[in-house]
Enzyme design. Structure first.
Site, PDB file in Angstrom:
ATOM      1  N   LYS B  79       0.941  -1.073   0.103  1.00 22.58           N
ATOM      2  CA  LYS B  79      -0.050  -0.037   0.149  1.00 22.58           C
ATOM      3  C   LYS B  79       0.989   1.208  -0.008  1.00 22.58           C
ATOM      4  CE  LYS B  79      -3.974   1.952   2.919  1.00 22.58           C
ATOM      5  NZ  LYS B  79      -4.668   1.696   3.951  1.00 22.58           N
ATOM      6  N   SER B 154      -9.711   1.482   3.218  1.00 14.84           N
ATOM      7  CA  SER B 154      -8.753   2.084   2.549  1.00 14.84           C
ATOM      8  C   SER B 154      -7.772   1.372   1.719  1.00 14.84           C
ATOM      9  CB  SER B 154      -8.207   3.011   3.007  1.00 14.84           C
ATOM     10  OG  SER B 154      -7.073   2.593   4.075  1.00 14.84           O
ATOM     11  N   SER B 178      -9.611  -1.118   7.451  1.00 18.18           N
ATOM     12  CA  SER B 178      -9.268  -0.731   6.075  1.00 18.18           C
ATOM     13  C   SER B 178      -8.317  -2.043   5.359  1.00 18.18           C
ATOM     14  CB  SER B 178      -8.414   0.368   6.244  1.00 18.18           C
ATOM     15  OG  SER B 178      -9.025   1.531   6.079  1.00 18.18           O
TER      16      SER B 178
END
Lengths: 96, 511
Positions: B79, B154, B178
């Site tokens: 990420k 997310s 997330s």
């Protein structure tokens, strides 16, 4: 609790943001809605409950007071939008 | 044999035995990315050259008999919120669009030390704030199971990358769900470890008392492998814990006398019937494996979202104060804003409004405000505003302090439950993946999607989403498993037990 546009403008200054008139309008409505939802916390009886700041409570984490490698000045300045060899450059703070 | 559909554990075995090379494996993933990434959009950057170089290096070292790390030659997607030295780290924000990190996050250093092949940086909601990945400043990520739907967020890019077989393993972060919610939406496994298990050094901070880095993969065994590689004490993160990090040895051992709890509050109003059916079926599976089901109660769980949306934005408003247009990141055009400021002053003076003219922003304050307003997206501004409000004079006791007290009560509920059961099972999200665009105009509705996941962050317990079914229209559904702090071993063994009895984790979307 409902928020006024003036409340939201004051918070925007504290948060170092500027809202356009359209943003001010939507932000006032959205924050009002969220704050009203969050207000349900008031109904919980928290008398005598200690606040919990961290999920795993640690106390007095210390480390040796020893010099270790850190970022060089050049590396620390490299990401700055404006800098000279010694520091960050910003608009004049005191007058012109 | 399709290399990209194997688990990382199986790939490690083939690499060890010399049946495949790391270059071959990396190239297989890069080929798949070339063919399908246009449809999915999981990555902000694919680092193909760097990945192939790393793979080549692993192959050479293996050929010359040198010792290798436990992820040697395995592609891992990361990420775009972890600092990677000399590489861009954008947090999907215009604020950091050009930012290049001066050091490696501890997790990145550990992945490199384990000889993992870093294949690319995945898309996310800006600064990890959101539940759909639609708050990215750069692109939209589609759910590989239905390209009209959100992958969740997310860590939407991280989950989509695994679901689409662009990488066998990926790294996400979880502040309120997330990792787990996108894992659920994309039909993969995702785990938020115990708070403190994985160092946060080099993780761009959102809410420091809630943020945790964790693994995503298709199988629980792979989760154990990646978790083992990234966890452990780090002197650079004073909240990191010093505990054993052995997970791969035990993950295949079934648990005798496993007690699975389910909270009646998790099956109340708001839960989609298809999700409820899949989760109840999973409970039945555990029962058939010899586990005992126990109904438990979490009376304060209904306050989880309210508590979370005071604490997380408060911490965010403080953490994101660092983006000031001075030290790094985006700066507004100073010549232009000075000109605007002078014009505003002249106008006020001309109208005789001397006090207002004196109260105008100084050029420095105006630069902060303009830089932040132009650099941050709408959701980030909303959270900063909410947190600033909750922490401001006169409201601190009513919101922030109150939320910290309710947080402890939520934790006390958990402590009581974990005296009765080993694992708490329930839904991850109230529905399967929603359509892109369907919640963007309703922030509160988007926040309520987090209702089952935020408590694990508030309490710090480890929690995992494991695929446990599909809706009638073929969308994945996740089973939420939680255990007491530091009980990842129990969580992983329970998750693996479930995967030995079911085949949901073997399903793949048709791209």
């Amino acid at each position: 609790m409902s928020l006024s546009a003036a409340d939201v403008e004051k918070v925007a200054l504290l948060a170092r943001l500027i809202l356009t008139p359209a943003e001010l309008e939507s932000m006032t409505a959205e924050l009002g809605q969220i704050v009203t939802y969050v207000d349900q916390l008031a109904e919980v009886d928290t008398e005598g409950v200690e606040p919990m700041a961290h999920a795993v409570e640690l106390h007095n984490v210390t480390k040796d007071d020893a010099v270790a490698a850190s970022l060089s000045r050049d590396a620390a300045l490299a990401g700055a939008p404006k800098h000279n060899d010694e520091g960050y450059l910003v608009p004049a703070v005191l007058g012109d | 044999m399709l290399l990209t559909s194997l688990s990382a554990v199986d790939q490690c075995r083939l690499l060890d035995s010399g049946e495949i090379s790391a270059v071959e494996l990396t190239q297989a993933y890069l080929d798949r990315i070339s063919a399908q990434e246009g449809n999915v959009g999981a990555f902000l950057r694919v680092t193909a050259d760097r990945a192939l170089d790393a793979a080549k290096c692993v192959d050479q070292r293996r050929a010359s008999g040198q010792p290798l790390g436990k992820l040697a030659g395995i592609p891992v997607a990361v990420k775009d919120i972890l600092a990677q030295k000399g590489e861009r780290t954008t947090c999907a924000s215009k604020m950091l669009a050009e930012f290049s990190a001066p050091y490696d996050a501890t997790v990145i250093a550990k992945l490199k030390a384990a000889d993992a092949v870093l294949i690319g940086c995945t898309n996310m909601d800006e600064f990890a704030m959101g539940g759909s990945t639609e708050n990215s400043a750069f692109k939209v990520t589609a759910n590989p199971w239905d390209l009209k739907r959100s992958p969740g967020g997310s860590s939407g890019g991280a989950a989509a990358a695994v679901a689409a077989d662009f990488a066998p393993l990926s790294i996400g972060t979880d502040t309120g769900g997330s990792i787990r919610q996108p894992a659920s939406f994309c039909g993969v496994v995702g785990m938020k470890p115990t708070y403190g298990r994985v160092s946060r050094f080099g993780l761009v901070a959102f809410a420091s008392s809630l943020d945790q880095i964790g693994p995503l993969a298709h199988t629980v065994e792979d989760i154990a492998l990646l978790h083992e590689a990234i966890s452990g004490h780090d002197p650079h993160d004073s909240t990191s814990l010093d505990h054993t990090t052995q997970f791969t040895e035990s993950v295949r051992k079934p648990l005798d006398g496993l007690r699975i709890g389910y909270a009646k509050e998790h099956f109340a109003e708001g839960l989609d019937s298809e999700v409820e059916r899949a989760v109840r079926d999973a409970l039945g599976t555990y029962e058939s494996l010899g586990a005992r089901l126990v109904e438990v109660s979490l009376p304060h769980s209904k306050y989880g979202v309210a508590t979370y949306y005071v604490i997380a934005p408060s911490e965010a408003s403080s953490n994101l104060a660092r983006y000031d247009g001075v030290h790094y990141g985006y700066r507004a055009d100073v010549a232009k804003l000075t000109e605007e400021l002078n014009a505003e002053r002249a106008e006020l003076e001309e109208a005789g409004k001397r006090r207002e003219a004196e109260n105008l922003d100084t050029p420095l304050v105006r630069m902060y405000r303009k830089s932040r307003s132009e650099g941050f997206g709408a959701e980030v501004k909303r959270r900063i505003m909410l947190g600033t409000y909750a922490l401001s004079a006169g409201y601190y006791d009513a919101y922030y302090l109150k939320a910290l007290k309710v947080r402890r009560m939520i934790r006390q509920d958990y402590d009581r439950v974990f005296e009765q059961v080993d694992v708490l099972a329930g839904p991850v999200a109230p529905t399967p993946a929603f359509e892109l665009g369907s919640l963007v105009d309703d922030p509160l509705a988007m926040y309520l999607v987090d209702m089952y996941t935020v408590s694990a962050n508030l309490t710090g317990v480890p929690a995992m989403s494991v695929p446990c079914g599909q809706s009638n229209s073929g969308l994945p559904i996740g089973l939420h498993l939680q255990a007491k702090p530091l009980a990842e071993e129990t969580l992983l063994r329970a998750g693996h037990m479930y995967q030995t009895a079911t085949d949901w984790h073997t399903k793949r979307p048709t791209l």
